[in-house]
Each structure stands twice: as structure tokens, then as C-alpha cells.
Write a protein that holds these residues in place. Structure first.
Motif, PDB file in Angstrom:
ATOM      1  N   ASP A 176       0.811  -1.225   0.000  1.00 18.75           N
ATOM      2  CA  ASP A 176       0.000   0.000   0.000  1.00 18.75           C
ATOM      3  C   ASP A 176       0.840   1.270   0.000  1.00 18.75           C
ATOM      4  OD1 ASP A 176      -2.415  -1.395   0.024  1.00 18.75           O
ATOM      5  OD2 ASP A 176      -2.364  -1.610   2.202  1.00 18.75           O
ATOM      6  N   ILE A 177       2.018   1.186  -0.606  1.00 21.00           N
ATOM      7  CA  ILE A 177       2.914   2.345  -0.701  1.00 21.00           C
ATOM      8  C   ILE A 177       3.097   2.723  -2.173  1.00 21.00           C
ATOM      9  CG2 ILE A 177       5.239   3.212  -0.285  1.00 21.00           C
ATOM     10  CD1 ILE A 177       5.412   1.295   2.091  1.00 21.00           C
ATOM     11  N   PRO A 179       5.237   4.159  -4.757  1.00 16.32           N
ATOM     12  CA  PRO A 179       6.678   4.434  -4.786  1.00 16.32           C
ATOM     13  C   PRO A 179       7.034   5.639  -5.656  1.00 16.32           C
ATOM     14  CG  PRO A 179       6.160   2.641  -6.273  1.00 16.32           C
ATOM     15  CD  PRO A 179       4.870   3.008  -5.583  1.00 16.32           C
TER      16      PRO A 179
END
Length: 228
Positions: A176-177, A179
Motif C-alpha cells: 500500500d505504498i 513508490p
């Protein structure tokens, strides 16, 4: 004066009036559709239903945009085919390898998939490159600077799109990041496609282009504010 002249003049007036109101009507439809989408996703309490309408929204937006294109030449069709294919295949590469953008997968919201990527993604790349390309075309600068400006506009809209896309199952990121590589990849691919836009010789004065871009940008910004 021959009898046939008067009907011809009347027809020309009717056509002129229709052309005069075509852009305001198209913008009104675009705005209404996105306002309904905002209400449906964020306020209606039935986001799943309105998520299912996302492909229709994208197809309508493309129809409104390209309905104002003039000059459906072989060169324009070649441009469109290359951008569609490049955008789609870059996403295929990204989904299966993590290269270009990072580790992500597509959800079900954007519809039918090929090789795990929605077919509409290629159309979305084409719409955004074409719209932003038309927007920067009148800048009094070198064509390469126009390409860079267009790529920046794509990264700006992606910045506000990403949280919305994750929330409504357009796609999801590993852990859930979102980038940094996603935005670098978007800029790099966008720049290449904008260079292609600049080097291809076709009609580039679509008056609907800035409305499509800014209505979508405001739509994503508004949803971001609602999600916070």
C-alpha cells in the motif's frame, strides 16, 4: 435568386449555430458526468455501483475529446496506435516485472483485461498524451520544452489520481505504498510519448483538450480532499 439557394443558406446557418454551441454543450456534459461520479463515489453510499461505471466515464470522455479532433489522417492514426500500444505494453511490463513504475496489480474497476492489464489503460494513455499535447502546443518554446511540459502535466494528474485509484480498486500497490519510481516512470514514458506527439505532423488545435484535463484534475483533487 434560385429557390435552392435559400434552403442552402438556412442549412448553413443551422450548422453554424450547432458548431457555435458544440463546445459549451460538450463541456457541460463532461462536467455533469464528473459531478455525478464525484457524488456517486464519495457521497452516495453506493461507491461500488459507481465504480462499475468508470469504464463508461472514460469512454464518454474520450468520445467528447476526439469528437473535436479534425484531420483523421494516416499520420494521426499512426500516432494514436503507437501511443495506445506503448502505454498498454508499458503497463503489461510494469505489472509482470515491477519495472518502470513499481510493484502493482490492477483491480476490476477498469473492466476487461488482457495480460492482467485493462484494455482501457491504453486508451487512457492516448487521451492524456493527446490532451496535454494539445494544451502545450501554443507555448512559444522549443518543441522539446513542450514535450517536457506535457510530461509534467501527466505527472501532476497522476499524483492526484493515485490515492483515488487505490481507494476505488483501479489498481493497488505492494504494501500500500505508492513508490517514487511510479512518478519517475510516468514522467519518462510520458516524455517519450510527448516527443512522438511533437514529431508527428497532424492537426493539434483541439479546443476540448484543456477542459478534459482540468475537469479530470479537479475531479481527482476533490476526491482526495474527501478521502482525507
Amino acid at each position: 435568386m434560385p429557390d435552392t439557394v435559400l434552403p442552402e443558406l438556412q442549412n448553413n446557418k443551422v450548422v453554424g449555430r450547432l458548431q457555435q454551441y458544440a463546445l459549451p454543450l460538450a463541456v457541460a456534459v463532461l462536467v455533469i458526468f464528473h459531478v455525478v461520479g464525484f457524488w456517486g463515489l464519495g457521497l452516495s453510499g453506493r461507491p461500488a455501483y459507481f465504480q462499475s461505471l468508470t469504464p463508461l466515464n472514460l469512454l464518454l470522455t474520450n468520445a467528447l475529446l476526439f469528437g473535436f479532433h479534425r484531420g483523421w489522417t494516416g499520420r494521426f492514426l499512426l500516432f494514436a496506435a503507437v501511443v495506445f500500444a506503448a502505454g498498454f505494453l508499458a503497463e503489461v511490463l510494469g505489472v509482470h516485472t515491477g519495472l518502470l513504475f513499481g510493484n502493482y496489480i490492477y483491480g476490476e474497476t477498469l473492466g476487461t483485461k488482457l495480460w492482467e492489464v485493462p484494455l482501457l489503460i491504453g486508451l487512457n494513455w492516448l487521451m492524456l498524451v493527446y490532451a496535454t499535447g494539445n494544451m502545450v502546443q501554443k507555448l512559444p518554446v522549443h518543441w522539446l520544452l513542450k514535450a517536457i511540459a506535457g510530461a509534467i502535466l501527466l505527472v501532476v494528474i497522476d499524483y492526484f489520481l493515485e490515492p483515488v485509484a487505490v481507494t476505488y480498486d483501479f489498481w493497488s500497490w505492494h504494501a500500500d505504498i505508492i513508490p517514487l519510481s511510479n512518478f519517475i516512470g510516468w514522467f519518462g514514458l510520458s516524455l517519450l510519448l510527448h516527443i512522438w506527439f511533437q514529431k508527428m505532423n497532424f492537426w493539434k488545435q483541439n479546443k476540448m483538450a484543456p477542459y478534459v484535463y482540468f475537469v479530470q484534475l479537479l475531479f481527482f483533487i476533490a476526491l482526495n480532499l474527501l478521502l482525507k
